[in-house]
Structures are given as structure tokens and as C-alpha cells.
Design an enzyme around this catalytic site. Sequence first.
Site, PDB file in Angstrom:
ATOM      1  N   GLU A   1       0.832  -1.211   0.000  1.00 11.72           N
ATOM      2  CA  GLU A   1       0.000   0.000   0.000  1.00 11.72           C
ATOM      3  C   GLU A   1       0.863   1.256   0.000  1.00 11.72           C
ATOM      4  OE1 GLU A   1      -0.392  -2.640   1.946  1.00 11.72           O
ATOM      5  OE2 GLU A   1      -2.508  -3.037   2.352  1.00 11.72           O
TER       6      GLU A   1
ATOM      7  N   LYS B   1      -1.705 -10.978   2.686  1.00 12.30           N
ATOM      8  CA  LYS B   1      -0.729 -10.239   1.861  1.00 12.30           C
ATOM      9  C   LYS B   1      -0.178 -11.154   0.769  1.00 12.30           C
ATOM     10  CE  LYS B   1       1.211  -7.231   5.478  1.00 12.30           C
ATOM     11  NZ  LYS B   1       2.435  -6.939   6.226  1.00 12.30           N
TER      12      LYS B   1
ATOM     13  N   HIS C   1     -26.487   8.537  20.310  1.00 14.01           N
ATOM     14  CA  HIS C   1     -27.571   8.587  19.337  1.00 14.01           C
ATOM     15  C   HIS C   1     -27.368   7.572  18.222  1.00 14.01           C
ATOM     16  CE1 HIS C   1     -29.283  12.248  21.091  1.00 14.01           C
ATOM     17  NE2 HIS C   1     -28.026  12.505  21.412  1.00 14.01           N
TER      18      HIS C   1
ATOM     19  N   ARG D   1       2.746  -0.842  15.544  1.00 16.86           N
ATOM     20  CA  ARG D   1       1.578  -0.260  16.219  1.00 16.86           C
ATOM     21  C   ARG D   1       1.937   0.482  17.508  1.00 16.86           C
ATOM     22  NH1 ARG D   1       1.429  -5.605  15.658  1.00 16.86           N
ATOM     23  NH2 ARG D   1       1.562  -6.974  17.477  1.00 16.86           N
TER      24      ARG D   1
HETATM   25  O1  F6P Z   1      -0.649  -4.873   9.278  1.00 17.28           O
HETATM   26  C1  F6P Z   1       0.601  -5.415   9.446  1.00 17.28           C
HETATM   27  C2  F6P Z   1       1.663  -4.377   9.663  1.00 17.28           C
HETATM   28  O2  F6P Z   1       2.883  -5.041   9.702  1.00 17.28           O
HETATM   29  C3  F6P Z   1       1.459  -3.518  10.909  1.00 17.28           C
HETATM   30  O3  F6P Z   1       1.855  -4.163  12.062  1.00 17.28           O
HETATM   31  C4  F6P Z   1       2.248  -2.305  10.568  1.00 17.28           C
HETATM   32  O4  F6P Z   1       1.939  -1.253  11.416  1.00 17.28           O
HETATM   33  C5  F6P Z   1       1.827  -2.098   9.135  1.00 17.28           C
HETATM   34  O5  F6P Z   1       1.727  -3.416   8.602  1.00 17.28           O
HETATM   35  C6  F6P Z   1       2.733  -1.236   8.281  1.00 17.28           C
HETATM   36  O6  F6P Z   1       4.026  -1.736   8.183  1.00 17.28           O
HETATM   37  P1  F6P Z   1       5.209  -0.863   7.635  1.00 17.28           P
HETATM   38  O7  F6P Z   1       5.442   0.275   8.558  1.00 17.28           O
HETATM   39  O8  F6P Z   1       6.391  -1.780   7.573  1.00 17.28           O
HETATM   40  O9  F6P Z   1       4.831  -0.363   6.267  1.00 17.28           O
END
Ligand code: F6P
Length: 546
Positions: free
Chosen positions: A215, A514, A386, A270
Site C-alpha cells: 500500500e 498479503k 444517538h 503499532r
Molecule cells: O498490518 C501489518 C503491519 O505489519 C502492521 O503491524 C504495521 O503497522 C503495518 O503493517 C505497516 O508496516 P510498515 O510500517 O512496515 O509499512
Amino acid sequence: MTLPTINPTTTKAWEALKSHYEHIKNTHLKDLFERFPNRANDFSISWNDFYVDYSKNRIDETTKKLLIELAKEVKLDKAISHYFGGSSINETEERAVLHTALRAPSNQNIKVEGKNVIPEVYAVKEKIKNFSNQVISGELKGHTGKAFTDIVNIGIGGSDLGPAMITESLEFYKNHLKVHFISNVDGDHVHQNLKGLDPETTLFVVVSKTFSTQETLSNATTARNWFTKKAPKDAVGNHFVAVSSNITNVTNFGISEENIFPLWDWVGGRFSLWSAVGLSISLSVGYENFEALLEGAYEMDEHFKNTSFEENIPVILGMLSIWYNNFFNAESEAIIPYSQYLHRLPAYLQQGIMESNGKSVDRNGNPITYQTGTIIWGEPGTNAQHAFFQLIHQGTKLIPAEFIGFKYSLFEDQDHQDKLMANFFAQTEALMNGKTKAEVLDELKSKNLSEDKLKKLTPFKIFEGNKPTTTLLINKLTPKSLGALVSMYEQRIFVQGVVWNIFSYDQWGVELGKQLATKILSEINNAKVYQHDSSTQKLLERYLTK
Ligand code: F6P
């Protein structure tokens, strides 16, 4: 093994909690308050500008005692010292878990594999500070000599949710820079955000710990293409910086080494907003406010590390969550901030809590036979009242709810604040007390309704009550109190993970999707669908038929 590997269900405290649950499960909170009028004193904690009232929970002194015994039996104290001491408690990835080092004072000595990490942490902080100051003041300019007006954070998961949630929560403290967040691989997200931006005054912060996330790389590539259509290629260096621990991938992408803000493998995605992942926070509210956020988190860390379990906020709240999850079989927990600024907090905590503790194999590698990972959801009050509160009040499910409110508002509109807080207090009271048949009848009778109507309406107007809530009343939403609040949840995650005997700091579950997406994308690119189950096969064929 660095963390204890005790199956919680084999402890004496668990057994005792099971029989204690049978004894207390039908007791109404109202009765507990009647019997023990001092409950609010017995079950509350004052700490700094936090007041945590957990008296409206379905517990008594025995419950608290047994929950703390459980924490002790699974050796939570030992786990805490391994965690803060830099042991590799993320065993499946062979890493330490040290987001706490990111907010520790400069004189501390926190070692990972024998090396003190604090000097590196402070070197990166200095880099964040200088860069933020230069961008905010306009000293650092875009390629045509104009000051930056817009910051675009490109990242996903922890590389988006943390900085986005904090930036929005601290909007009151914001400077002139407009900060945008692009996360979804949905092209409409990136294009919608790029629309209206001026390449001469836009700074892109590409955030990816691994710098291999589909992404983020797709969005960063699209942003770079958009940029180089309107600006010379060699201007990319002035407008793109990266936050990553993968220097090779970043430089291959075309961002030079001096524009990289590093982080370390002992910072989980996270839990990374305290690192350079928080660069867009610092750009948005200034480095001093970013530092205050870290200071608040540090103070909560100290409270967690040094306070007896009986008075320890993350321990108490974590154990309460276990009480409902494992004994009452509650499936979810609601988090309701009574502050519009905190509207992304539940979404942020969904990743923190559910990615960490959504596990079904214990630390010995065995399948788990008890429930883990609470489902988290929520929205700000009063909006939530609400929307979904009906279900919490009168639905069939038990949903423990956490209410977060502030004594003082930021714009100091007392009229609004009083109305907001009146609702805040009223809801926890209503959830606890409910409305009895006698109360309903009195109310209906005062409306002079016919006997028939009265009889018909009564059952629908009865509220059973006895819905547990915990109230966090904090003085004011400041960078410091927000830091403490987020750290409190992080430490709670740790507590629950330790008790459940799971590894909270890996996330293998997100990998399969993934891998399959990569395979399916190559099929889509070649317009050739290989053997899938008949459902996926048909869906893909339909998608490919243009
Ligand atoms: O969703 C999986 C994950 O590894 C998360 O733990 C992490 O925050 C996110 O993808 C983004 O990862 P990166 O910072 O390596 O792009």
C-alpha cells in the site's frame, strides 16, 4: 524463554475466580453500592491529572484480590522487568519490545544486545526537532523557494493510525501546516488527496518500517509520479523524506540517506508513534508538543513499572478486561471518548489491541483453550449515544464500556462542556441503575395513560441496568495527558498478553492475506485466473470481464 509461560487456567487464582464468578454473576451493581457506599473510594485511582473510577464494575474486594493474585501467579512482575529491560520478549521475531525507550530520559541506559540504545534515540529526536523547526519556520523550502504549506503522511497500519490519531487529537495545538494522511491502496484515496495540492509547497513523508508494504509503496510511487509530472525529477529530494528501518529499500526508491529518519526493529509498528514515525505529529504541533506527548507516556510507564498492582492503572484495567472476557464471556468492549478530538482513538486502539492480542497459540506453541483478544469499538460521545447506545443499554450482550472525559474543554465554552459532561456522567449512571418496573409505572402513571396502554408499554421501558463501565476523568486534553492515555493502553495490552500467555508483539495473521493478494494481483495483471475455490474463481472472472 524471556517471558513466563504459565497457562493462566492452571493457576489457583483462575480456579478461585471461576467459583467466585458463580457467586457474583447475578449481583446487581446497585446492590453493591447499597451494601458498600464507599465503593467509589475503594475502587478508584488518582494519579497525576487522571482520576480512574472503576467502581461501576461487577466486582467486589474478593474479585480484585483474586485478579491481582492471578497477575502475580502468572509472574507479571517478572514479565514487566524483562519488557522494560530490553529482553527479546517478541520471541517469534527475536526482538526486544522497547517503545518505552523512545520516551525515556536521556540519562537512562537501556541495552539491546549489550548496547545502550538511548544515544541513538536522542540523535534521531534531534533530527526530528531540527527538521520540524525548519519546516514550520519556513526556513526549509520547496524546490522553487516557497515555504511548505502541506504535509502528506504516506503509510498504513501503525505508520498511519498513530500519527493520524495524535495529529487529529491535538488539532487544537496545530500550527499553519495542513497535514494529510494517505493509507489505503484504494487509488481514490491517494488521488483525492493529491487533488488540490500544490507540488511546490507539499512535503511528502513516506513512513514504512519495512519499506516493503504494498500500500505504502504504491501510494508513494503515485505521489512521486504526480510530483515529477509538475516538477523536475531532481526536486524529489526536496519534497520527499522517509521514516524507515530499511535504508536500502528507501534509497532504491529514490530518497537519499540524509532524508531518512531511522527507526529500529525493537519498535513495533503499532507502538511506533513515539519514534520518527511521529514526524508528522511534530510537524503539525511543533517539536515541544511532541516532546510533551513523550513525557506524558514516560510518566505513565513509570507509574506502571513502579506502582503496586492494587493501585496500578494499566494492571487494574487489564485485569478487569480479563474478568469480563474470560469469566463473563463478554465478546467486545466499547471505548467512548467524550471529546470530538479523540474520534480516531477507538480505530487506533483497534490495531493496538486486536493486532497484539488476537492470538490463538500460547507461548509454549500450544493451541489456546480460553478466549483472548477483546474486540474493541467505539465512537465519541455524545454522538455514540444517538447511534449504538441502545444496544448497550437494552441489548442482549454484555458490553463493558470505558468512558474517557475531560474536566476542562479547550475552547472553554462552559455551556457546551457542562452539557457534554452531564451526558458523560448520566450514561454511566443509567447503564448501572437501569430502570425498574416500579419506576417505569410511576413515570407512565404521571402521564395519565390508560391502564391498557400502561400495561402494554411497561416491558419495553424497563432497563435491567447492571452494565459495567469504567470512567477516566482527566483534567484537560493536552499533549502530555494524551501521551499518558495512549501509554496506559499500551501497558494494558502488555498485561493482558502476559496473562493470556501469548506473544503480543508479532502479527503473523496478517501475512497470509498479503501473500494471496500478491498471487491474485499477478493473475489479474495477466488476465488469467488459476485454480481457486469456485467462489473466488467466479468473483475473479466477473471482475476481469470488462
Ligand atoms: O498490518 C501489518 C503491519 O505489519 C502492521 O503491524 C504495521 O503497522 C503495518 O503493517 C505497516 O508496516 P510498515 O510500517 O512496515 O509499512
